[in-house]
Scaffold this active site. Structure first.
Site, PDB file in Angstrom:
ATOM      1  N   GLU A  96       0.939  -1.178  -0.124  1.00  0.00           N
ATOM      2  CA  GLU A  96       0.050  -0.076   0.080  1.00  0.00           C
ATOM      3  C   GLU A  96       0.950   1.227   0.086  1.00  0.00           C
ATOM      4  OE1 GLU A  96      -2.713   1.687  -0.379  1.00  0.00           O
ATOM      5  OE2 GLU A  96      -4.145   0.942   0.686  1.00  0.00           O
ATOM      6  N   ASP A 100      -4.142   4.615   6.733  1.00  0.00           N
ATOM      7  CA  ASP A 100      -4.829   5.835   7.630  1.00  0.00           C
ATOM      8  C   ASP A 100      -5.792   5.147   8.519  1.00  0.00           C
ATOM      9  OD1 ASP A 100      -5.395   8.302   8.238  1.00  0.00           O
ATOM     10  OD2 ASP A 100      -6.644   8.800   6.515  1.00  0.00           O
ATOM     11  N   THR A 104      -9.479   0.439   4.528  1.00  0.00           N
ATOM     12  CA  THR A 104      -9.318  -0.333   3.188  1.00  0.00           C
ATOM     13  C   THR A 104      -8.546  -1.496   3.255  1.00  0.00           C
ATOM     14  OG1 THR A 104      -9.203   2.064   2.393  1.00  0.00           O
ATOM     15  CG2 THR A 104      -8.108   0.359   0.828  1.00  0.00           C
ATOM     16  N   ASP A 156      -1.749  10.808  -4.040  1.00  0.00           N
ATOM     17  CA  ASP A 156      -2.309  11.896  -4.895  1.00  0.00           C
ATOM     18  C   ASP A 156      -3.352  12.773  -3.989  1.00  0.00           C
ATOM     19  OD1 ASP A 156      -4.543   9.684  -4.581  1.00  0.00           O
ATOM     20  OD2 ASP A 156      -5.576  11.103  -5.839  1.00  0.00           O
ATOM     21  N   ARG A 162       0.856  12.772  -7.947  1.00  0.00           N
ATOM     22  CA  ARG A 162       1.453  11.174  -8.022  1.00  0.00           C
ATOM     23  C   ARG A 162       3.012  11.291  -8.636  1.00  0.00           C
ATOM     24  NH1 ARG A 162      -2.808   7.683  -6.570  1.00  0.00           N
ATOM     25  NH2 ARG A 162      -4.760   8.120  -7.627  1.00  0.00           N
TER      26      ARG A 162
HETATM   27  P1  IMP Z   1      -7.743   4.176   4.869  1.00  0.00           P
HETATM   28  O1  IMP Z   1      -8.816   3.235   4.212  1.00  0.00           O
HETATM   29  O2  IMP Z   1      -8.508   5.165   5.694  1.00  0.00           O
HETATM   30  O3  IMP Z   1      -6.653   3.455   5.532  1.00  0.00           O
HETATM   31  O4  IMP Z   1      -6.872   4.813   3.441  1.00  0.00           O
HETATM   32  C1  IMP Z   1      -6.450   4.505   2.741  1.00  0.00           C
HETATM   33  C2  IMP Z   1      -6.505   5.054   1.487  1.00  0.00           C
HETATM   34  O5  IMP Z   1      -6.766   6.626   1.630  1.00  0.00           O
HETATM   35  C3  IMP Z   1      -5.021   5.196   0.832  1.00  0.00           C
HETATM   36  O6  IMP Z   1      -4.796   3.948   0.029  1.00  0.00           O
HETATM   37  C4  IMP Z   1      -4.995   6.519   0.084  1.00  0.00           C
HETATM   38  O7  IMP Z   1      -5.273   5.951  -1.234  1.00  0.00           O
HETATM   39  C5  IMP Z   1      -5.991   7.397   0.604  1.00  0.00           C
HETATM   40  N1  IMP Z   1      -5.303   8.371   1.773  1.00  0.00           N
HETATM   41  C6  IMP Z   1      -5.139   8.158   2.903  1.00  0.00           C
HETATM   42  N2  IMP Z   1      -4.634   9.213   3.565  1.00  0.00           N
HETATM   43  C7  IMP Z   1      -3.752   9.827   2.533  1.00  0.00           C
HETATM   44  C8  IMP Z   1      -2.801  10.787   2.282  1.00  0.00           C
HETATM   45  O8  IMP Z   1      -2.261  11.455   3.481  1.00  0.00           O
HETATM   46  N3  IMP Z   1      -2.320  11.133   1.165  1.00  0.00           N
HETATM   47  C9  IMP Z   1      -3.082  10.597   0.040  1.00  0.00           C
HETATM   48  N4  IMP Z   1      -3.885   9.469   0.235  1.00  0.00           N
HETATM   49  C10 IMP Z   1      -4.391   9.104   1.302  1.00  0.00           C
HETATM   50 MG    MG Z   2      -4.281   3.646  -1.842  1.00  0.00          MG
END
Ligand code: IMP
Ligand code: MG
Length: 172
Positions: A96, A100, A104, A156, A162
């Site tokens: 990945e 965050d 995901t 992005d 990117r």
């Molecule tokens: P999660 O499901 O909240 O863990 O987020 C995962 C996805 O959100 C990552 O794979 C990124 O595509 C996007 N994302 C989360 N934080 C950031 C950031 O700081 N910059 C860019 N994309 C982010």
């Molecule tokens: Mg991602």
């Protein structure tokens, strides 16, 4: 205009990716590894990481998108590319760009488990713990940050930035 502040230079990134690649190469020595990159954000990291490994690997990608505003995951995830190779009884390394909230990654782990792999390990360029909602065991993280929105090196903001070779903190 959004402002960009450098978080990691190209040289910093190279060192961190090489260190994680050494750990992965050692941990999976003598066994088969399938790297699964999460599109689109992981494409730069995966290509650098794969070329630093000293073990043979197979590579595939899954595509996911989550809807919502551009700086936060909505929690509703859509799979828009399925895996294309057989991962049954294989060691999987999910690659990945950033973890965050973890929503995901949790979704992907459940998806991949349905193909009965032997093991699933997680590797991320950036581990962002600010908004973690579900506990996730990240096996390999190149860099940890507490907060902020990061772009560059595959990551992005509304599909921009990117291509930048470095990692930046984006201030809106
Ligand atoms: P999660 O499901 O909240 O863990 O987020 C995962 C996805 O959100 C990552 O794979 C990124 O595509 C996007 N994302 C989360 N934080 C950031 C950031 O700081 N910059 C860019 N994309 C982010
Ligand atoms: Mg991602």
């Amino acid at each position: 205009m959004p402002e960009l502040y450098e978080v990691l230079s190209k040289e910093d990134i190279d060192k961190k990716v090489a260190a994680v690649a050494r750990r992965i190469s050692s941990d999976f020595k003598g066994s088969e590894l399938v790297m699964i990159g999460v599109l689109k954000g992981s494409f730069v990291f995966l290509s650098d990481l794969a070329r630093q490994l000293t073990i043979p690997v197979k590579i595939d990608f899954v595509g996911v998108s989550s809807y919502g505003d551009d700086v936060a995951s909505s929690g509703r995830i859509q799979l828009n590319r399925e895996i294309g190779i057989d991962i049954k009884e294989k060691n999987i390394l999910v690659v990945e760009d950033i973890v965050d909230t973890g929503i995901t990654m949790n979704y992907l782990i459940d998806y991949l488990k349905s193909f009965n792999p032997l093991t699933i390990s997680i590797c991320t360029m950036i581990d962002k713990q600010q908004r973690r909602e579900s506990e996730i065991r990240i096996d390999y993280a190149c860099h940890e940050i507490k907060e902020g929105f990061i772009v560059g090196y595959g990551l992005d903001y509304a599909e921009n930035y990117r291509h930048l070779p470095e990692l930046y903190h984006l201030k809106l």
